[in-house]
Design a protein around this motif. Sequence first.
Motif, PDB file in Angstrom:
ATOM      1  N   PHE A 150       3.963  13.002 -14.562  1.00 47.18           N
ATOM      2  CA  PHE A 150       4.192  12.546 -13.198  1.00 47.18           C
ATOM      3  C   PHE A 150       3.527  11.174 -13.061  1.00 47.18           C
ATOM      4  O   PHE A 150       2.545  10.857 -13.751  1.00 47.18           O
ATOM      5  CB  PHE A 150       3.659  13.537 -12.156  1.00 47.18           C
ATOM      6  N   ALA A 151       4.094  10.350 -12.198  1.00 44.30           N
ATOM      7  CA  ALA A 151       3.625   8.974 -12.041  1.00 44.30           C
ATOM      8  C   ALA A 151       3.004   8.784 -10.663  1.00 44.30           C
ATOM      9  O   ALA A 151       3.497   9.307  -9.666  1.00 44.30           O
ATOM     10  CB  ALA A 151       4.785   7.994 -12.225  1.00 44.30           C
ATOM     11  N   ILE A 152       1.898   8.042 -10.648  1.00 40.36           N
ATOM     12  CA  ILE A 152       1.270   7.615  -9.395  1.00 40.36           C
ATOM     13  C   ILE A 152       1.717   6.179  -9.176  1.00 40.36           C
ATOM     14  O   ILE A 152       1.271   5.259  -9.865  1.00 40.36           O
ATOM     15  CB  ILE A 152      -0.261   7.719  -9.470  1.00 40.36           C
ATOM     16  N   VAL A 153       2.635   5.983  -8.224  1.00 38.60           N
ATOM     17  CA  VAL A 153       3.317   4.689  -8.058  1.00 38.60           C
ATOM     18  C   VAL A 153       2.770   3.999  -6.811  1.00 38.60           C
ATOM     19  O   VAL A 153       2.812   4.544  -5.702  1.00 38.60           O
ATOM     20  CB  VAL A 153       4.843   4.886  -7.923  1.00 38.60           C
ATOM     21  N   LEU A 154       2.242   2.784  -7.016  1.00 36.27           N
ATOM     22  CA  LEU A 154       1.729   1.980  -5.915  1.00 36.27           C
ATOM     23  C   LEU A 154       2.541   0.697  -5.820  1.00 36.27           C
ATOM     24  O   LEU A 154       2.565  -0.108  -6.756  1.00 36.27           O
ATOM     25  CB  LEU A 154       0.247   1.646  -6.125  1.00 36.27           C
ATOM     26  N   ASP A 155       3.232   0.533  -4.697  1.00 37.14           N
ATOM     27  CA  ASP A 155       4.053  -0.659  -4.460  1.00 37.14           C
ATOM     28  C   ASP A 155       5.011  -0.936  -5.609  1.00 37.14           C
ATOM     29  O   ASP A 155       5.148  -2.063  -6.091  1.00 37.14           O
ATOM     30  CB  ASP A 155       3.158  -1.887  -4.224  1.00 37.14           C
TER      31      ASP A 155
ATOM     32  N   GLY B 256       0.802  -1.221   0.000  1.00 37.46           N
ATOM     33  CA  GLY B 256       0.000   0.000   0.000  1.00 37.46           C
ATOM     34  C   GLY B 256       0.832   1.266   0.000  1.00 37.46           C
ATOM     35  O   GLY B 256       0.333   2.338   0.350  1.00 37.46           O
ATOM     36  N   ARG B 257       2.097   1.183  -0.420  1.00 35.36           N
ATOM     37  CA  ARG B 257       2.955   2.374  -0.466  1.00 35.36           C
ATOM     38  C   ARG B 257       2.650   3.150  -1.738  1.00 35.36           C
ATOM     39  O   ARG B 257       2.911   2.687  -2.852  1.00 35.36           O
ATOM     40  CB  ARG B 257       4.429   1.976  -0.413  1.00 35.36           C
ATOM     41  N   LEU B 258       2.105   4.338  -1.567  1.00 37.50           N
ATOM     42  CA  LEU B 258       1.710   5.178  -2.701  1.00 37.50           C
ATOM     43  C   LEU B 258       2.568   6.438  -2.714  1.00 37.50           C
ATOM     44  O   LEU B 258       2.730   7.100  -1.683  1.00 37.50           O
ATOM     45  CB  LEU B 258       0.233   5.562  -2.590  1.00 37.50           C
ATOM     46  N   THR B 259       3.134   6.762  -3.883  1.00 38.75           N
ATOM     47  CA  THR B 259       3.935   7.974  -4.022  1.00 38.75           C
ATOM     48  C   THR B 259       3.599   8.674  -5.332  1.00 38.75           C
ATOM     49  O   THR B 259       3.146   8.044  -6.294  1.00 38.75           O
ATOM     50  CB  THR B 259       5.449   7.659  -3.999  1.00 38.75           C
ATOM     51  N   PHE B 260       3.812   9.968  -5.346  1.00 38.52           N
ATOM     52  CA  PHE B 260       3.689  10.782  -6.556  1.00 38.52           C
ATOM     53  C   PHE B 260       5.104  11.217  -6.948  1.00 38.52           C
ATOM     54  O   PHE B 260       5.747  11.959  -6.199  1.00 38.52           O
ATOM     55  CB  PHE B 260       2.829  12.022  -6.299  1.00 38.52           C
ATOM     56  N   ASN B 261       5.572  10.734  -8.081  1.00 40.31           N
ATOM     57  CA  ASN B 261       6.938  11.036  -8.517  1.00 40.31           C
ATOM     58  C   ASN B 261       6.904  11.682  -9.896  1.00 40.31           C
ATOM     59  O   ASN B 261       6.109  11.277 -10.760  1.00 40.31           O
ATOM     60  CB  ASN B 261       7.779   9.758  -8.607  1.00 40.31           C
ATOM     61  N   MET B 262       7.783  12.645 -10.106  1.00 38.23           N
ATOM     62  CA  MET B 262       7.948  13.158 -11.458  1.00 38.23           C
ATOM     63  C   MET B 262       8.526  12.040 -12.313  1.00 38.23           C
ATOM     64  O   MET B 262       9.370  11.266 -11.869  1.00 38.23           O
ATOM     65  CB  MET B 262       8.872  14.374 -11.468  1.00 38.23           C
TER      66      MET B 262
END
Length: 561
Positions: free
Chosen positions: A330-335, A240-246
């Motif tokens: 930008f990317a919405i990265v989940l796990d 469930g680790r969610l990050t917003f990365n360029m």
Amino acid sequence: MLNFPLWKVGLIVVILLWGTILAIPNMFSDGFLGIEPREPSDPSNQVAMAAYEQQLQEAEDSWWFLPAGKLNLGLDLQGGVYLLMEINPGEIVDNRLEQFQGDVRSAWAQRGNRDVILRDANVSLVDGRLTYRLNEPERQMDDALQRLRRVNPTVGQTQTELFNINEGANGAVVITSPASARAALAKDAQSKMMEIIRRRVDPDGVAEISITPQGDNRIILEAPGEADPKRIKEILAKAGRLTFNMANLDQAAIRVAVTSGRPSPREQLVDSIDYGQILVNRIPELTGADIATANRCFDEANFPAVCFRLNSSAATKFYNLTRSNINRNFAIVLDGTSMSSPTIRSPIPGGNVIIEGRFTIEEAEDLAAIIEAGELPAKLNFLDERTVGPTLGAESIAAGSRASMIGLALVGVFMVLAYGLVGGFAVGSLMANIVMIIGALSGFGATLTLPGIAGIILTIGMAVDANVIVFERIREEQANGRSPATAIQAGYERALSAILDANITTFIAASILYMVGSGPVKGFAVTLAIGILTSVFTAFVVTRWFTVLYLRTFRPKRLAM
């Protein structure tokens, strides 16, 4: 003892009537009671959809206006899924050490660019041991240790320091976690895990799932009515680790990174559901902690999607980010997987974001639940998995009901043979007792398990025991020459202390079982505790009321008992 003014009679009738009203819904279907069903997760399942539409129509046509709460059946009565999960304490420590690296960078970055204390290449995390090698340890060590100890977090109610921060060999700073902190961290993680699991599996809070701790690092999940353990395991297996990365979608740069296996120090390769592999910045702009709410929605093409809203501070940061990076991705990265990597066309105000993809309705709901529930402190390991079929549960209900009816019938025959008409009054109050137990369990929304049925059967015996004590006292008083009225009054007065002693001690035992037990043991304790209260009321009030009505109506010279 024999005085029943009108207000007492009214109160007794109201209590009995209210218990009956709460118990009656268990005799009818959900549709008849006006309870709207939950929409099936798989719309292609024609059988499930037909049942859903039928119950929905019944609910719309229902005229029921009284309380509609029903007994919630436990895992052993309606079938479902049982999972035993374990948390690895070492992984929890490693995850916290990774998080602590951000605090380390912040603490040392305060010195500015004039004095670089360390470089990323001089950092290692191995087996719960985080090591930093300083550039100039002779000059920098004291200041580095002081800064790090100021940002050392605490854990647990005792506020135990999470890490030991000491000087190591060859100019290194070594950060480890002591045993006391590990124990507190495991307990804290177990508590957080239970809440996150509940929010993931039951985001609406309507399912009667049971989540209980076992030891310091194990969790038991019981989901009555759930037929698919694989789906639950898939929901819980995600960190469930969610990050917003360029993101960098330049194919030439991606090919170089894939071929060499060495992307630039600021970037890393991640899998993408849209583009295969893409490059994203190592340091995220936002994380899952910045999300306020998440839910399943539909995109412009009416396909299932996931919508979520950022909190106020993150919404401002996201607006500034999108305003400064027009035409970039930008990317919405989940796990570790990019779920979406859109191009920023214009600034996005309000903090409302949508993840589009080829989701089914169930997948979108599960993903929204994972995002909103938050990140797990560590990975869950599944030790035991059981699926209880509804047929076995139905057999348990039938067996328990049969045992209750047989027990009630035998007790009734014994009471009538032993005590005559007043024994019949006891049987009537006993039936009222069972109805009140079912009504109380329905009203409180308690879950009935097979041990709970055993508790009801045990209550039948305890209620009769109270009546037997009273009737034997009455028989003794009548044998000593007292009239029926004075014998009844003396019998109830002298039996009161013995009845209260027996029931209070049993109630204390039920309370202890509830506090230290889990699952079926707790269900047994709840049923037993409610049964004690109702049995005292019916044995000492209802049976006495029936007897007094008989005395005042027929005025017998002697009780036949």
